[in-house]
Write an enzyme that holds these catalytic residues in place. Structure first.
Site, PDB file in Angstrom:
ATOM      1  N   ASP A 112       0.805  -1.240   0.000  1.00 24.78           N
ATOM      2  CA  ASP A 112       0.000   0.000   0.000  1.00 24.78           C
ATOM      3  C   ASP A 112       0.839   1.292   0.000  1.00 24.78           C
ATOM      4  O   ASP A 112       0.561   2.205   0.796  1.00 24.78           O
ATOM      5  CB  ASP A 112      -0.953   0.008   1.202  1.00 24.78           C
ATOM      6  CG  ASP A 112      -1.914  -1.160   1.212  1.00 24.78           C
ATOM      7  OD1 ASP A 112      -1.852  -1.998   0.304  1.00 24.78           O
ATOM      8  OD2 ASP A 112      -2.735  -1.245   2.147  1.00 24.78           O
TER       9      ASP A 112
ATOM     10  N   LYS B  38      -7.022  -4.854  -2.837  1.00 28.03           N
ATOM     11  CA  LYS B  38      -7.752  -5.327  -1.655  1.00 28.03           C
ATOM     12  C   LYS B  38      -8.684  -4.242  -1.142  1.00 28.03           C
ATOM     13  O   LYS B  38      -8.503  -3.065  -1.468  1.00 28.03           O
ATOM     14  CB  LYS B  38      -6.770  -5.767  -0.569  1.00 28.03           C
ATOM     15  CG  LYS B  38      -5.894  -4.627  -0.083  1.00 28.03           C
ATOM     16  CD  LYS B  38      -4.799  -5.155   0.819  1.00 28.03           C
ATOM     17  CE  LYS B  38      -4.039  -4.032   1.465  1.00 28.03           C
ATOM     18  NZ  LYS B  38      -4.861  -3.149   2.312  1.00 28.03           N
TER      19      LYS B  38
ATOM     20  N   CYS C 145      -1.912  -2.485   7.742  1.00 35.36           N
ATOM     21  CA  CYS C 145      -1.840  -3.411   6.611  1.00 35.36           C
ATOM     22  C   CYS C 145      -0.540  -4.194   6.573  1.00 35.36           C
ATOM     23  O   CYS C 145      -0.529  -5.360   6.189  1.00 35.36           O
ATOM     24  CB  CYS C 145      -2.094  -2.657   5.315  1.00 35.36           C
ATOM     25  SG  CYS C 145      -3.809  -2.101   5.268  1.00 35.36           S
TER      26      CYS C 145
HETATM   27  C1  VGL Z   1      -4.581   0.851   5.756  1.00 32.59           C
HETATM   28  C2  VGL Z   1      -6.116   1.707   7.216  1.00 32.59           C
HETATM   29  C3  VGL Z   1      -7.114   1.555   6.280  1.00 32.59           C
HETATM   30  C4  VGL Z   1      -3.158   0.476   5.489  1.00 32.59           C
HETATM   31  C5  VGL Z   1      -5.572   0.686   4.812  1.00 32.59           C
HETATM   32  O1  VGL Z   1      -2.774   0.330   4.308  1.00 32.59           O
HETATM   33  O2  VGL Z   1      -2.405   0.311   6.474  1.00 32.59           O
HETATM   34  N1  VGL Z   1      -4.862   1.350   6.958  1.00 32.59           N
HETATM   35  N2  VGL Z   1      -6.820   1.053   5.081  1.00 32.59           N
END
Ligand code: VGL
Ligand code: ZN
Length: 199
Positions: free
Chosen positions: A8, A106, A151
């Site tokens: 991410d 995701k 994540c």
């Molecule tokens: C994430 C919170 C919500 C992350 C993704 O990538 O850590 N954190 N969505």
């Protein structure tokens, strides 16, 4: 065979993004350099529909930081982030993307969040990452990305439960730290569950 997973590394998780990880930009020199050691580089991408149930804006009377029940699971409510096809959902242009072999998206189901790059938070839907790694003879996965206390952590823990050796590069990750000390707690939990922490 070893693989590097970039978790991410998207605009919304960087300073000035919608769900900014403090000092997130500091990971780039390390992460871009690390990629040279890997034949197999894979990325995950948080990829939410606008009506996603993890957004506070989609729950009347709720604010960021509140909790709701989402498909039977306790869900922390976030600001709107990583909405499909928006600039915030794109990988940062500071990230060297040339070596990425495959991208696993995701968080696409509005009714359940997905912190891990392997499974949703109810461990129902599977992104296909585990099978892909196994099909390619990968035994060891190295992890970097954002955010360490969400994540990245859940990707590491699912990696262990899927039978991989998991190594987290601490220089290639940063935490949101919704609560003070969350980073250290996440590192301790990962270590106690078998993740190798590279400081
Ligand atoms: C994430 C919170 C919500 C992350 C993704 O990538 O850590 N954190 N969505
Ligand atoms: Zn998200």
């Amino acid at each position: 065979m070893k693989a590097l997973i970039l978790v991410d590394i998207q605009n919304d998780f960087l300073p000035s993004g919608a769900l900014a990880v403090p000092d997130g930009n500091d990971i780039f020199p390390y992460v871009n350099d690390l990629q040279k050691d890997f034949e197999m580089v894979i990325a995950s991408q948080d990829w939410h529909p606008a009506d996603h149930g993890s957004f506070a804006s989609n729950h009347t009377g709720k604010s960021v930081g509140d909790f709701v029940q989402l498909s039977g699971t306790q869900q922390y409510l976030w600001p709107d982030h990583c909405i499909q096809n928006t600039d915030g959902a794109q990988f940062s242009n500071q990230l060297d993307q040339r070596a990425i072999k495959r991208i696993f998206k995701k968080g696409t189901d509005s009714k359940i969040d997905s912190y891990s790059a392997f499974f949703d938070n109810n461990r129902q839907a599977d992104t296909g990452l585990s099978q892909y790694l196994k099909d390619n003879g990968v035994k060891s996965i190295h992890i970097v990305g954002l955010a360490c206390d969400y994540c990245v952590k859940f990707t590491c823990l699912d990696g262990i439960s899927e039978g991989f050796e998991v190594l987290l590069h601490e220089k290639g990750t940063r935490s949101v730290n919704v609560n003070k000390g969350d980073h250290e707690k996440a590192i301790d939990e990962m270590q106690s569950k078998g993740v190798i922490i590279i400081p």
